[in-house]
Design an enzyme around this catalytic site. Structure first.
Site, mmCIF file in Angstrom:
data_model
loop_
_atom_site.group_PDB
_atom_site.id
_atom_site.type_symbol
_atom_site.label_atom_id
_atom_site.label_comp_id
_atom_site.label_asym_id
_atom_site.label_seq_id
_atom_site.Cartn_x
_atom_site.Cartn_y
_atom_site.Cartn_z
ATOM 1 N N GLY A 33 -3.404 17.292 -32.839
ATOM 2 C CA GLY A 33 -2.665 17.207 -31.575
ATOM 3 C C GLY A 33 -3.041 18.280 -30.573
ATOM 4 O O GLY A 33 -4.201 18.676 -30.466
ATOM 5 N N ASP A 35 -2.335 21.368 -30.640
ATOM 6 C CA ASP A 35 -2.761 22.588 -31.355
ATOM 7 C C ASP A 35 -4.285 22.576 -31.561
ATOM 8 O O ASP A 35 -4.988 23.553 -31.240
ATOM 9 C CB ASP A 35 -2.021 22.617 -32.704
ATOM 10 C CG ASP A 35 -2.094 23.950 -33.424
ATOM 11 O OD1 ASP A 35 -2.563 24.929 -32.829
ATOM 12 O OD2 ASP A 35 -1.662 23.995 -34.594
ATOM 13 N N SER A 118 7.098 19.109 -30.502
ATOM 14 C CA SER A 118 7.665 18.253 -31.570
ATOM 15 C C SER A 118 7.545 16.753 -31.319
ATOM 16 O O SER A 118 7.958 15.967 -32.175
ATOM 17 C CB SER A 118 9.141 18.589 -31.873
ATOM 18 O OG SER A 118 9.239 19.817 -32.561
ATOM 19 N N GLY A 120 4.931 14.767 -31.065
ATOM 20 C CA GLY A 120 3.790 14.056 -31.640
ATOM 21 C C GLY A 120 3.970 13.905 -33.125
ATOM 22 O O GLY A 120 4.856 13.185 -33.595
ATOM 23 N N TYR A 122 5.353 15.715 -35.246
ATOM 24 C CA TYR A 122 6.672 16.093 -35.758
ATOM 25 C C TYR A 122 7.772 15.065 -35.458
ATOM 26 O O TYR A 122 8.902 15.222 -35.933
ATOM 27 C CB TYR A 122 7.064 17.489 -35.253
ATOM 28 C CG TYR A 122 6.378 18.638 -35.993
ATOM 29 C CD1 TYR A 122 5.488 18.413 -37.038
ATOM 30 C CD2 TYR A 122 6.637 19.962 -35.640
ATOM 31 C CE1 TYR A 122 4.861 19.463 -37.707
ATOM 32 C CE2 TYR A 122 6.028 21.032 -36.322
ATOM 33 C CZ TYR A 122 5.140 20.769 -37.350
ATOM 34 O OH TYR A 122 4.539 21.814 -38.017
HETATM 35 N N1 AR6 Z 1 -2.407 18.390 -23.545
HETATM 36 C C1 AR6 Z 1 -1.093 18.095 -23.416
HETATM 37 N N2 AR6 Z 1 -0.380 17.432 -24.346
HETATM 38 C C2 AR6 Z 1 -1.029 17.051 -25.469
HETATM 39 C C3 AR6 Z 1 -2.402 17.330 -25.696
HETATM 40 C C4 AR6 Z 1 -3.090 18.036 -24.679
HETATM 41 N N3 AR6 Z 1 -4.392 18.347 -24.781
HETATM 42 N N4 AR6 Z 1 -2.740 16.828 -26.916
HETATM 43 C C5 AR6 Z 1 -1.634 16.255 -27.432
HETATM 44 N N5 AR6 Z 1 -0.607 16.379 -26.559
HETATM 45 P P1 AR6 Z 1 1.685 17.362 -31.331
HETATM 46 P P2 AR6 Z 1 4.120 18.442 -32.611
HETATM 47 C C6 AR6 Z 1 0.794 15.919 -26.693
HETATM 48 O O1 AR6 Z 1 1.506 16.369 -32.424
HETATM 49 O O2 AR6 Z 1 4.762 17.094 -32.621
HETATM 50 C C7 AR6 Z 1 -0.211 19.825 -35.092
HETATM 51 O O3 AR6 Z 1 -1.054 19.360 -36.078
HETATM 52 C C8 AR6 Z 1 1.089 14.811 -27.666
HETATM 53 O O4 AR6 Z 1 0.781 13.548 -27.100
HETATM 54 O O5 AR6 Z 1 0.482 18.078 -30.844
HETATM 55 O O6 AR6 Z 1 4.925 19.630 -32.192
HETATM 56 C C9 AR6 Z 1 0.303 21.238 -35.359
HETATM 57 O O7 AR6 Z 1 -0.643 22.005 -36.052
HETATM 58 C C10 AR6 Z 1 2.589 14.993 -27.870
HETATM 59 O O8 AR6 Z 1 3.308 14.385 -26.795
HETATM 60 O O9 AR6 Z 1 2.772 18.507 -31.729
HETATM 61 C C11 AR6 Z 1 1.545 20.989 -36.157
HETATM 62 O O10 AR6 Z 1 1.237 20.775 -37.522
HETATM 63 C C12 AR6 Z 1 2.778 16.514 -27.757
HETATM 64 O O11 AR6 Z 1 1.563 17.010 -27.190
HETATM 65 C C13 AR6 Z 1 2.075 19.677 -35.593
HETATM 66 O O12 AR6 Z 1 0.956 18.991 -35.063
HETATM 67 C C14 AR6 Z 1 3.028 17.233 -29.065
HETATM 68 O O13 AR6 Z 1 2.360 16.583 -30.120
HETATM 69 C C15 AR6 Z 1 3.049 19.906 -34.477
HETATM 70 O O14 AR6 Z 1 3.577 18.671 -34.094
#
Ligand code: AR6
Length: 169
Positions: A33, A35, A118, A120, A122
């Protein structure tokens, strides 16, 4: 008065703000994601600094440099995993925003961008998550004048619409 809160569709790694927030995992050692995107864009030096931080508990926040990013700082916060809503998820998500903004103030950050923490991997329901994001940020900005602009970077139209609804509620 112009609102300091702006909802935009953007890849957060491209934003020229003082600080971006990372939706990290407790180890702080990168993942998928946003991260993964942040670690790729910032470069290997970010991982090296993250290794020195000793992880991050859910709801807490830690800061690193931005390295190859346009942003000077990265604030890493660990959102709650959605488990149905009765495990304190809302309070934990709220403190992610509070702790991230407090850390930003400590570094004299004036412009900051958040991803949808959270929402994505999560699994947090986006309508509820965006309401918390906007409510906590609004409350913080009301009590604090250091931060001039807070961007919410949306990666999908659905997320963008959810934030707009939360702002206009
Ligand atoms: N720019 C903006 N938003 C984004 C981008 C980007 N480049 N890429 C993804 N998103 P997530 P979580 C959005 O899964 O749910 C990781 O593996 C995405 O569409 O990134 O907090 C970490 O290491 C979604 O709406 O984060 C943790 O293990 C949002 O960012 C876990 O995922 C968050 O999605 C954290 O999960």
């Amino acid at each position: 008065m112009l609102s300091p809160i702006e909802i935009i569709k953007a890849d957060i790694t491209q934003l020229k703000v003082d600080a971006i927030v990372n939706a990290a995992k407790p180890s702080l050692l990168g993942g998928g994601g946003v991260d993964g995107a942040i670690h790729r864009a910032a470069g290997a030096a970010l991982l090296a600094e993250c290794r020195s931080l000793g992880g991050c508990a859910t709801g807490e926040a830690k800061i690193t440099r931005g390295y190859n990013l346009p942003a000077q700082w990265i604030i890493h916060t660990v959102g709650p995993v959605w488990q149905g809503g009765n495990q304190g998820e809302a309070a934990l998500l709220a403190v992610c925003y509070q702790n991230s903004l407090a850390l930003a103030v400590e570094q004299q950050v004036k412009t900051i961008a958040f991803p949808a923490i959270s929402c994505g991997v999560y699994g947090y329901p986006i309508e509820q998550a965006t309401q918390i994001a906007i409510a906590e940020t609004t409350q913080f900005l009301d009590a604090n004048s250091t931060i001039e602009q807070v961007l919410f970077a949306c990666f999908s139209e659905e997320m963008y619409q959810a934030y707009l609804q939360a702002v206009n509620a």
